[in-house]
Scaffold this active site. Structure first.
Site, mmCIF file in Angstrom:
data_model
loop_
_atom_site.group_PDB
_atom_site.id
_atom_site.type_symbol
_atom_site.label_atom_id
_atom_site.label_comp_id
_atom_site.label_asym_id
_atom_site.label_seq_id
_atom_site.Cartn_x
_atom_site.Cartn_y
_atom_site.Cartn_z
ATOM 1 N N THR A 63 0.834 3.552 0.381
ATOM 2 C CA THR A 63 -0.615 3.381 0.273
ATOM 3 C C THR A 63 -1.010 3.357 -1.206
ATOM 4 O OG1 THR A 63 -0.908 5.782 0.549
ATOM 5 C CG2 THR A 63 -1.102 4.414 2.514
ATOM 6 N N GLY A 114 -5.710 9.220 3.085
ATOM 7 C CA GLY A 114 -4.325 8.993 3.498
ATOM 8 C C GLY A 114 -4.079 9.410 4.935
ATOM 9 N N ASP A 115 -4.715 10.491 5.349
ATOM 10 C CA ASP A 115 -4.546 10.967 6.733
ATOM 11 C C ASP A 115 -5.119 9.960 7.726
ATOM 12 O OD1 ASP A 115 -3.362 13.350 5.869
ATOM 13 O OD2 ASP A 115 -5.294 14.353 5.671
ATOM 14 N N GLY A 119 -2.066 17.697 9.234
ATOM 15 C CA GLY A 119 -1.697 17.464 10.631
ATOM 16 C C GLY A 119 -2.921 17.264 11.511
ATOM 17 N N GLY A 144 -4.844 -1.429 -1.579
ATOM 18 C CA GLY A 144 -4.221 -1.775 -0.314
ATOM 19 C C GLY A 144 -2.937 -1.023 -0.045
#
Length: 300
Positions: free
Chosen positions: A217, A248-249, A39, A222
């Site tokens: 993802t 990823g975040d 988060g 890509g």
């Protein structure tokens, strides 16, 4: 404005030659304390990209909690709704090997104290936002409640289903954009992914379950975008990966900022691929997240 509902952890990071197998002991090189948590990472990514962001979450009444809030404040993130718990601040223990791949153990701590009451207390904040973003490092029923509350106020919702776990139909019903990686999509769909055909089949399973839009993802390959009518691949950028923590975040943060600015989904994904590529070139979680200026300069 974007509201992030999610976790805040202090990442304790060490470098290893190779990731140990079960029962194997290996030596670590150094120990870094780096602000993290999915988060907080996504909120920080948005802040560094000049997004207008507020965060809802929980930390402990300890040194780690203070550092995590102070770090977000420095990125101009509204931390008014990051509450203090009696439980200790969440911690993640991370090993990064020579290939830049990581293995992570998360101790949730205060993150699992986040409650529906906390979401209710932030109702006015959610009402003023355009987008609500969530992940799965806080209690699942609270994630569902936050998404439901956002949809009640007709907000756009993004769910990053990480760490991977099965989702109920109720949660999927409240998600506008789902953003799994390949392994998360495999678990969610029940389809073993070994080929491009498998990937498309897994994506279609999620669309059939009620997902409106899907961005999968695929690391340096890509991303795949899919909706009910169509699918499209977006290229990644080949860079030397130092550490994939928070990649990823950063992609999720970039997607949210671009969509909040009114860009199309295609434009948002292209932007997110650039941000993700720069993130893996640096060590750590929030410490690796690029500023908007850095992204624009690198891809000029």
């Amino acid at each position: 404005m974007i509201v992030v509902v999610g976790s805040l952890n202090m990442d304790l990071v060490t470098q290893v030659k190779k990731t140990p197998k079960v029962g194997e002991t290996t030596l670590g090189n150094g120990l870094d304390k780096i602000p993290g948590g999915k988060g907080a990472n996504q909120a920080a990514a948005m802040g560094k990209l000049n997004g207008k962001v507020a965060m809802i979450g929980r930390v402990g009444e300890d040194e780690f909690g203070k550092i995590l809030k102070d770090t977000l404040n420095k990125d101009d993130i509204n931390t008014e709704y990051i509450m203090i718990s009696k439980s200790p601040t969440g911690v993640a223990m991370i090993m990064v090997n020579e290939d830049g791949d990581n293995s992570i153990v998360v101790i949730p701590g205060a993150n699992f104290d986040l409650s529906k009451k906390d979401i209710d207390e932030a109702k006015a904040l959610i009402k003023t936002a355009n987008i609500l973003v969530a992940q799965l490092e806080t209690p699942l029923e609270v994630v569902e409640y936050a998404l439901k509350k956002a949809k009640k106020f007709e907000k756009y919702t993004i769910l990053n289903p990480a760490p991977a776990q099965k989702l109920s139909k109720e949660i999927i019903e409240y998600v506008d954009l789902l953003t799994p990686n390949e392994s998360e999509l495999e678990l969610l769909s029940g389809v073993e992914i070994k080929s491009e055909e498998d990937l498309l089949r897994a994506g279609k399973v999620m669309i059939q379950q009620g997902v409106k839009e899907l961005v999968v993802t695929l690391g340096d390959k890509g991303a795949l975008y899919m909706n009910e009518k169509d699918h499209k691949y977006f290229k990644g950028y080949k860079v030397k990966a130092v550490d994939t923590t928070a990649a990823g975040d950063s992609v999720n943060g970039a997607l949210a900022v671009a969509l909040d600015e009114g860009r199309t989904i295609d434009e948002a994904i292209i932007f997110a691929m650039k941000v993700g590529a720069l993130t893996v070139m640096e060590k750590g979680a929030q410490s690796s997240l690029p500023t908007l200026e850095k992204v624009e300069k690198y891809f000029k």
